[in-house]
Design a protein around this motif. Structure first.
Motif, PDB file in Angstrom:
ATOM      1  N   GLY A 236       0.471   2.509  -1.492  1.00 21.80           N
ATOM      2  CA  GLY A 236       0.094   2.616  -0.037  1.00 21.80           C
ATOM      3  C   GLY A 236      -0.308   1.116   0.592  1.00 21.80           C
ATOM      4  N   THR A 237      -0.281   0.119  -0.437  1.00 21.45           N
ATOM      5  CA  THR A 237      -0.787  -1.039   0.148  1.00 21.45           C
ATOM      6  C   THR A 237       0.419  -2.121   0.329  1.00 21.45           C
ATOM      7  OG1 THR A 237      -0.996  -1.712  -2.370  1.00 21.45           O
ATOM      8  CG2 THR A 237      -3.146  -1.146  -1.206  1.00 21.45           C
ATOM      9  N   GLY A 238       1.414  -1.809   0.381  1.00 22.33           N
ATOM     10  CA  GLY A 238       2.665  -2.565   0.576  1.00 22.33           C
ATOM     11  C   GLY A 238       3.455  -3.327  -0.582  1.00 22.33           C
ATOM     12  N   LYS A 239       3.295  -2.739  -1.767  1.00 31.50           N
ATOM     13  CA  LYS A 239       4.122  -3.260  -2.966  1.00 31.50           C
ATOM     14  C   LYS A 239       5.810  -3.104  -2.514  1.00 31.50           C
ATOM     15  CE  LYS A 239       2.217  -0.293  -5.913  1.00 31.50           C
ATOM     16  NZ  LYS A 239       1.439   0.269  -5.158  1.00 31.50           N
ATOM     17  N   THR A 240       6.017  -1.837  -2.178  1.00 28.01           N
ATOM     18  CA  THR A 240       7.491  -1.651  -1.976  1.00 28.01           C
ATOM     19  C   THR A 240       7.995  -2.268  -0.523  1.00 28.01           C
ATOM     20  OG1 THR A 240       7.277   0.582  -2.976  1.00 28.01           O
ATOM     21  CG2 THR A 240       9.124   0.106  -1.913  1.00 28.01           C
ATOM     22  N   PHE A 241       6.915  -2.488   0.144  1.00 21.16           N
ATOM     23  CA  PHE A 241       7.323  -3.412   1.299  1.00 21.16           C
ATOM     24  C   PHE A 241       7.615  -4.641   0.888  1.00 21.16           C
ATOM     25  CE2 PHE A 241       6.268  -5.874   5.149  1.00 21.16           C
ATOM     26  CZ  PHE A 241       6.991  -5.162   5.954  1.00 21.16           C
TER      27      PHE A 241
HETATM   28  P1  ADP Z   1       3.463   0.941  -1.920  1.00 18.56           P
HETATM   29  O1  ADP Z   1       4.762   0.587  -2.315  1.00 18.56           O
HETATM   30  O2  ADP Z   1       2.333   0.029  -2.287  1.00 18.56           O
HETATM   31  O3  ADP Z   1       2.786   2.498  -2.144  1.00 18.56           O
HETATM   32  P2  ADP Z   1       4.421   0.784   0.665  1.00 18.56           P
HETATM   33  O4  ADP Z   1       5.205  -0.478   0.732  1.00 18.56           O
HETATM   34  O5  ADP Z   1       5.261   2.025   0.567  1.00 18.56           O
HETATM   35  O6  ADP Z   1       3.431   0.935  -0.193  1.00 18.56           O
HETATM   36  O7  ADP Z   1       3.619   0.484   2.136  1.00 18.56           O
HETATM   37  C1  ADP Z   1       3.075   1.444   2.809  1.00 18.56           C
HETATM   38  C2  ADP Z   1       3.184   1.542   4.375  1.00 18.56           C
HETATM   39  O8  ADP Z   1       2.576   0.408   4.659  1.00 18.56           O
HETATM   40  C3  ADP Z   1       4.666   1.651   4.652  1.00 18.56           C
HETATM   41  O9  ADP Z   1       4.872   2.397   5.781  1.00 18.56           O
HETATM   42  C4  ADP Z   1       5.118   0.102   4.857  1.00 18.56           C
HETATM   43  O10 ADP Z   1       6.057  -0.102   5.620  1.00 18.56           O
HETATM   44  C5  ADP Z   1       3.695  -0.383   5.428  1.00 18.56           C
HETATM   45  N1  ADP Z   1       3.213  -1.786   5.109  1.00 18.56           N
HETATM   46  C6  ADP Z   1       2.983  -2.164   3.760  1.00 18.56           C
HETATM   47  N2  ADP Z   1       2.771  -3.592   4.115  1.00 18.56           N
HETATM   48  C7  ADP Z   1       3.133  -3.686   5.201  1.00 18.56           C
HETATM   49  C8  ADP Z   1       2.873  -5.239   6.027  1.00 18.56           C
HETATM   50  N3  ADP Z   1       2.801  -6.335   5.303  1.00 18.56           N
HETATM   51  N4  ADP Z   1       3.415  -5.368   7.309  1.00 18.56           N
HETATM   52  C9  ADP Z   1       3.783  -4.015   7.856  1.00 18.56           C
HETATM   53  N5  ADP Z   1       3.769  -2.763   7.276  1.00 18.56           N
HETATM   54  C10 ADP Z   1       3.582  -2.625   5.904  1.00 18.56           C
END
Ligand code: ADP
Ligand code: MG
Length: 614
Positions: free
Chosen positions: A150-155
């Protein structure tokens, strides 16, 4: 188009030759001279470009090594709309440090670069871009996203359609850079796989019917290391990606397979590592040059949060193991990297086995640790940051005194200036090279057309002065010009008279004709006879009949034939006939521009059939 400075000619060549059908001999010589000088220039420019490219590589490598071949960045996720923003935020940051305050304790972590909450996908990509150039230069490169779920790795790695992440941007950039490389031909292949609980799953495989955690999908991919230390995953699908659109298509397919193949989607997908590999094949233009192969790994690691946090206690042993593996993944990678710098051996997990040749001496590694801005995640944030502290500690140039640090920065800035100058010189040479190559093609084309046209028209004129003048309906306009010029110029320049080569060609074509089947031979022979005795033009009904018959017959045979080989043979015969028709002094321009629908239709037919065979 502008003419390069070194291209010196007494008269501006292209202007003189445009739209002129007959070229006087001295001008033709000039054209030939300019072609050879352009060829020399192209060779020289290519060699200059090659040495500049080598220099650029060297400087880039120095920059990366001075900055550190293991770089660690931190990205802080912004608060989501659904999240409550605390009055005192636990995480604060500078451009290269992060400070975490929790229960009265303050901890500071240094990074090579910190991306604040407002940083865009472009900002992140901008810092990753130089390392891609390094991958194209033959280094193995690893980009790893790490952090709590949930910290944005996939993002960061994948992004959204509106805000594409690192992987699609990197792939696009690779194609971009490859298209600008004038001294190498570069091709790419792509593979995607997922690691979950020590099992490997091929994400691009054509067969994806089973769920990952079913017994039958257990690891069927074998990790092999060849004699040169290069790692291969046996049985892993590797697709060729000729362009960005295709690469994007495969990438999206892999991501879809990842997200839909789980029984327990949330749990498993957040615990698995997703790996995308782009293999780069780079081959120099020179004869006998070897193909360099390098890999770019882009990895979205499983969530690093610990067991207690997710309330996973009481779940199955396998899941517990998965959580531990997730947590220790970065630890394994860090240990492997420590080995790269001559430190202790490390635990060989599936991840580090796969990345073995990409965490080695010549490779470049970029870690992107992701943290949450939330109060309730502080514990996990500190845990993630501590892991990366270990990674940063591997590089010996960390913890430098202020003075040494300044010196290092000065060196980097000098190298970056040098890099920029080299790149600018490269750009100038590329522009010049493109101009020279374009001019060269134009001049060659001009020489070819004027030369051929001249030969044809001369042969025609010499063979049939009377009929040629009579002809009106099927003759292209340029021929009219020729008539006028031929009439006015009463001399035959030396290059228009038959040469040893043209006489040889004539003899050869006659020999070829004799070696062909009877039906073709008779037509060709008749045409040869006609060419030596009287004129042949499409206005001449007898010649038209001959032509029509000679083109029609083999195609009919082909269409009646039931064997797969037959059309090929007929087409060969047909092209042979065409060649001989040309060689036997039939004016080519007339054949191509003929208004005779029969001739035209058959030529199209022929072309279509050829393409259907290839
Ligand atoms: P992870 O892969 O680490 O579990 P995600 O990439 O799924 O996390 O991100 C979790 C949520 O936060 C998603 O809804 C994503 O769109 C949002 N998010 C993460 N990073 C950002 C960012 N830099 N700006 C806007 N939204 C973000
Ligand atoms: Mg994710």
């Amino acid at each position: 188009m502008s003419v390069p400075e070194s291209f010196e000619s007494p008269q501006p060549v292209p202007l003189v030759y445009t739209d002129v059908t007959v070229v006087p001999e001295h001008e033709r010589n000039e054209l030939e001279k300019s072609i050879s000088s352009l060829e020399g220039e192209v060779l020289e420019l290519k060699s200059k470009l090659k040495s500049l490219d080598d220099k650029r590589k060297e400087v880039l490598n120095k920059i990366i090594d001075t900055k550190g071949s293991i770089r660690v960045f931190c990205r802080v996720r912004p608060f989501l709309l659904t999240e409550r923003r605390p009055i005192r935020e636990p995480v604060s940051f500078g451009s290269d440090n992060v400070v975490v305050r929790s229960a009265g304790v303050r901890k500071e972590f240094e990074f090579d670069k910190v991306f604040h909450q407002s940083a865009t996908q472009e900002d992140v990509f901008g810092e990753v871009k130089p390392i891609l150039r390094s991958a194209l230069d033959g280094h193995n490169v690893c980009v790893l996203a790490y952090g709590q779920t949930g910290t944005g790795k996939t993002f960061t790695m994948d992004g959204t359609n509106e805000q594409p992440g690192l992987a699609p941007r990197a792939i696009k950039e690779l194609f971009n850079e490859a298209s600008m490389d004038h001294t190498h031909s570069v091709t790419f292949t792509m593979s995607m796989l997922e690691i979950y609980m020590g099992n490997l799953k091929d994400l691009l495989s054509a067969r994806q019917p089973l769920r990952f955690n079913e017994a039958s999908t257990k690891c069927n991919l074998n990790i092999q290391v060849d004699s040169k230390g290069s790692v291969e995953i046996e049985g892993l699908t590797e697709v060729e990606v000729p362009d960005f659109a295709k690469a994007r298509w495969w990438y999206n397919k892999g991501r879809r397979v990842r997200s839909t193949s789980w029984t327990n989607v949330n749990e498993a997908s957040s615990r698995s590592h997703c790996l995308t590999r782009i293999t780069i094949f780079r081959r120099g233009d020179g004869v006998g040059s070897k193909t360099e192969v390098s890999k770019l790994w882009m990895i979205d690691l499983g969530g690093s949060e610990r067991l207690l946090k997710t309330g996973a206690i009481g779940q199955t042993l396998d899941e517990g193991r998965a959580i531990n593996l997730s947590l220790s993944a970065l630890g394994d990678v860090i240990a492997a990297l420590r080995r790269k710098k001559g430190h202790v051996p490390y635990r060989n997990s599936k991840l580090t086995q796969i990345l073995k040749d990409s965490l080695g001496t010549r490779s470049k590694v970029l870690m992107l640790v992701h943290i949450s801005p939330r109060d309730e995640d502080v514990g996990e944030t500190i845990c993630s940051l501590s892991f990366t502290k270990r990674a940063r500690a591997i590089e010996s140039n960390r913890g430098l005194t202020e003075e040494l640090r300044k010196l290092r920065e000065k060196k980097i800035s000098e190298l970056e200036d040098e890099m920029q100058n080299t790149q600018e010189s490269c750009k100038k040479i590329i522009t010049r090279l493109q101009e020279a190559e374009c001019l060269l093609t134009e001049n060659k084309k001009l020489l070819r057309t004027t030369h051929e046209k001249y030969e044809e028209d001369m042969e025609e004129k010499l063979l049939s002065p009377i009929n040629h003048l009579k002809e009106t309906d099927a003759t292209p306009k340029s021929s009219d010009k020729l008539v006028k010029i031929s009439k006015s110029s009463g001399f035959v320049p030396r290059f228009m008279t038959s040469t040893v080569t043209s006489r040889l060609r004539q003899t050869m074509s006659e020999k070829e004709i004799n070696a062909r089947p009877q039906s073709i031979r008779s037509v060709a022979k008749t045409l040869t006879q006609i060419s030596t005795s009287q004129s042949l033009s499409l206005s001449d009904s007898r010649s038209r009949g001959l032509l029509r018959r000679s083109y029609t017959k083999p195609i009919q045979t082909a269409s009646n034939s039931g064997t797969p080989e037959a059309p090929k043979r007929d087409i060969k015969d047909l092209s042979f006939q065409k060649k001989n028709l040309n060689d036997t002094s039939l004016p080519r321009s007339k054949m191509v521009t003929s208004s005779d629908p029969n001739v035209r239709a058959k030529l199209c037919h022929h072309r279509r059939r050829m393409s259907s065979l290839t």
